[in-house]
Design a protein around this motif. Sequence first.
Motif, PDB file in Angstrom:
ATOM      1  N   ARG A  80      32.827  45.236  48.603  1.00 47.25           N
ATOM      2  CA  ARG A  80      34.192  44.906  48.195  1.00 47.25           C
ATOM      3  C   ARG A  80      34.421  43.408  48.132  1.00 47.25           C
ATOM      4  O   ARG A  80      35.008  42.909  47.169  1.00 47.25           O
ATOM      5  CB  ARG A  80      35.201  45.553  49.167  1.00 47.25           C
ATOM      6  CG  ARG A  80      36.648  45.157  48.897  1.00 47.25           C
ATOM      7  CD  ARG A  80      37.617  45.781  49.896  1.00 47.25           C
ATOM      8  NE  ARG A  80      37.135  45.850  51.251  1.00 47.25           N
ATOM      9  CZ  ARG A  80      37.170  44.838  52.129  1.00 47.25           C
ATOM     10  NH1 ARG A  80      37.655  43.673  51.790  1.00 47.25           N
ATOM     11  NH2 ARG A  80      36.705  45.000  53.360  1.00 47.25           N
ATOM     12  N   VAL A  84      35.684  41.404  44.888  1.00 47.60           N
ATOM     13  CA  VAL A  84      36.949  40.677  44.898  1.00 47.60           C
ATOM     14  C   VAL A  84      36.718  39.201  44.550  1.00 47.60           C
ATOM     15  O   VAL A  84      37.464  38.621  43.761  1.00 47.60           O
ATOM     16  CB  VAL A  84      37.673  40.829  46.259  1.00 47.60           C
ATOM     17  CG1 VAL A  84      38.818  39.833  46.400  1.00 47.60           C
ATOM     18  CG2 VAL A  84      38.174  42.262  46.421  1.00 47.60           C
ATOM     19  N   VAL A 153      43.301  47.280  39.779  1.00 50.31           N
ATOM     20  CA  VAL A 153      42.757  45.930  39.987  1.00 50.31           C
ATOM     21  C   VAL A 153      42.989  45.087  38.733  1.00 50.31           C
ATOM     22  O   VAL A 153      43.395  43.929  38.818  1.00 50.31           O
ATOM     23  CB  VAL A 153      41.254  45.990  40.363  1.00 50.31           C
ATOM     24  CG1 VAL A 153      40.618  44.611  40.307  1.00 50.31           C
ATOM     25  CG2 VAL A 153      41.089  46.601  41.749  1.00 50.31           C
ATOM     26  N   ILE A 156      46.676  44.064  38.564  1.00 49.28           N
ATOM     27  CA  ILE A 156      47.000  43.018  39.545  1.00 49.28           C
ATOM     28  C   ILE A 156      46.463  41.664  39.077  1.00 49.28           C
ATOM     29  O   ILE A 156      47.188  40.667  39.072  1.00 49.28           O
ATOM     30  CB  ILE A 156      46.441  43.386  40.936  1.00 49.28           C
ATOM     31  CG1 ILE A 156      47.149  44.626  41.488  1.00 49.28           C
ATOM     32  CG2 ILE A 156      46.570  42.210  41.905  1.00 49.28           C
ATOM     33  CD1 ILE A 156      46.453  45.252  42.698  1.00 49.28           C
ATOM     34  N   ALA A 157      45.196  41.626  38.679  1.00 49.00           N
ATOM     35  CA  ALA A 157      44.590  40.368  38.237  1.00 49.00           C
ATOM     36  C   ALA A 157      45.242  39.865  36.952  1.00 49.00           C
ATOM     37  O   ALA A 157      45.510  38.667  36.799  1.00 49.00           O
ATOM     38  CB  ALA A 157      43.090  40.548  38.045  1.00 49.00           C
ATOM     39  N   THR A 181      43.190  37.254  46.338  1.00 44.92           N
ATOM     40  CA  THR A 181      42.103  37.738  47.199  1.00 44.92           C
ATOM     41  C   THR A 181      42.650  38.668  48.277  1.00 44.92           C
ATOM     42  O   THR A 181      42.128  39.763  48.500  1.00 44.92           O
ATOM     43  CB  THR A 181      41.357  36.549  47.842  1.00 44.92           C
ATOM     44  OG1 THR A 181      40.798  35.744  46.804  1.00 44.92           O
ATOM     45  CG2 THR A 181      40.261  37.012  48.782  1.00 44.92           C
ATOM     46  N   SER A 183      45.509  40.313  48.292  1.00 46.38           N
ATOM     47  CA  SER A 183      46.055  41.529  47.675  1.00 46.38           C
ATOM     48  C   SER A 183      44.961  42.526  47.327  1.00 46.38           C
ATOM     49  O   SER A 183      45.066  43.716  47.626  1.00 46.38           O
ATOM     50  CB  SER A 183      46.833  41.176  46.399  1.00 46.38           C
ATOM     51  OG  SER A 183      47.945  40.402  46.687  1.00 46.38           O
ATOM     52  N   LEU A 184      43.897  42.040  46.674  1.00 45.82           N
ATOM     53  CA  LEU A 184      42.824  42.944  46.254  1.00 45.82           C
ATOM     54  C   LEU A 184      42.052  43.509  47.445  1.00 45.82           C
ATOM     55  O   LEU A 184      41.722  44.706  47.457  1.00 45.82           O
ATOM     56  CB  LEU A 184      41.871  42.234  45.283  1.00 45.82           C
ATOM     57  CG  LEU A 184      42.479  41.875  43.925  1.00 45.82           C
ATOM     58  CD1 LEU A 184      41.494  41.087  43.100  1.00 45.82           C
ATOM     59  CD2 LEU A 184      42.986  43.102  43.185  1.00 45.82           C
ATOM     60  N   ASN A 185      41.780  42.660  48.436  1.00 41.00           N
ATOM     61  CA  ASN A 185      41.089  43.169  49.634  1.00 41.00           C
ATOM     62  C   ASN A 185      41.922  44.216  50.332  1.00 41.00           C
ATOM     63  O   ASN A 185      41.416  45.253  50.769  1.00 41.00           O
ATOM     64  CB  ASN A 185      40.729  42.025  50.587  1.00 41.00           C
ATOM     65  CG  ASN A 185      39.415  41.395  50.245  1.00 41.00           C
ATOM     66  OD1 ASN A 185      38.426  42.070  50.004  1.00 41.00           O
ATOM     67  ND2 ASN A 185      39.396  40.073  50.224  1.00 41.00           N
ATOM     68  N   TYR A 187      44.283  46.140  48.989  1.00 41.25           N
ATOM     69  CA  TYR A 187      44.390  47.328  48.144  1.00 41.25           C
ATOM     70  C   TYR A 187      43.123  48.173  48.195  1.00 41.25           C
ATOM     71  O   TYR A 187      43.194  49.406  48.238  1.00 41.25           O
ATOM     72  CB  TYR A 187      44.687  46.919  46.700  1.00 41.25           C
ATOM     73  CG  TYR A 187      44.638  48.085  45.739  1.00 41.25           C
ATOM     74  CD1 TYR A 187      45.609  49.075  45.791  1.00 41.25           C
ATOM     75  CD2 TYR A 187      43.629  48.195  44.800  1.00 41.25           C
ATOM     76  CE1 TYR A 187      45.560  50.164  44.933  1.00 41.25           C
ATOM     77  CE2 TYR A 187      43.562  49.281  43.933  1.00 41.25           C
ATOM     78  CZ  TYR A 187      44.545  50.260  44.002  1.00 41.25           C
ATOM     79  OH  TYR A 187      44.486  51.339  43.156  1.00 41.25           O
TER      80      TYR A 187
END
Length: 189
Positions: A80, A84, A153, A156-157, A181, A183-185, A187
């Motif tokens: 992950r 990310v 993802v 979001i990006a 970073t 947020s994605l981690n 999620y």
Amino acid sequence: MLSMSNVPTDTGERILRAAASCVVDFGVDRVTLAEIARRAGVSRPTVYRRWPDTRSIMSALLTNHIKDVLNEVPLDGDDREALVRQVVAVADRLRRDDLIMSVMHSELARVYLTERLGTSQLFLIEGLASRLEVAQRNGSVRSGNPRQLATMVLLIAQSTIQSVDIVNPILDTQALAAELTHSLNGYLS
């Protein structure tokens, strides 16, 4: 970030390179097939033999451009955190990219942000889904449909790319990357 250092030898590459320069100079909404042909040094029928219209050229241009950016930011692991890092690095490059930012200020962007997924978005979703499946198998990404996770993802990006100018007074480039970073981690954990 639009590089003109590689001289295209293929006619299709010349046409796409000419289209990119038109987008940066005029914006997507004012690009004409005639101007693309002129800049590529080819006739309009030569362009029409490859693409039926300007929108098709834009689609091919964006897909190729996104693929080039992805190739510049290789994945450095199968977990992950590596995924990310790559997504954040790609988003950062795209936020600083003249071609992408010119597209973001166009009617074309509205279509691909609010009405339908484009070829480059689908390409990104499929690539992310494959990588997410690997990360799920090694236990670093939560369970769930990889294609659905990948789509989220992307959203979001994509949001950080399209909103960079309006949030800059609050989130500068480094802060935006740090929050993306986080947020994605969060999620994907």
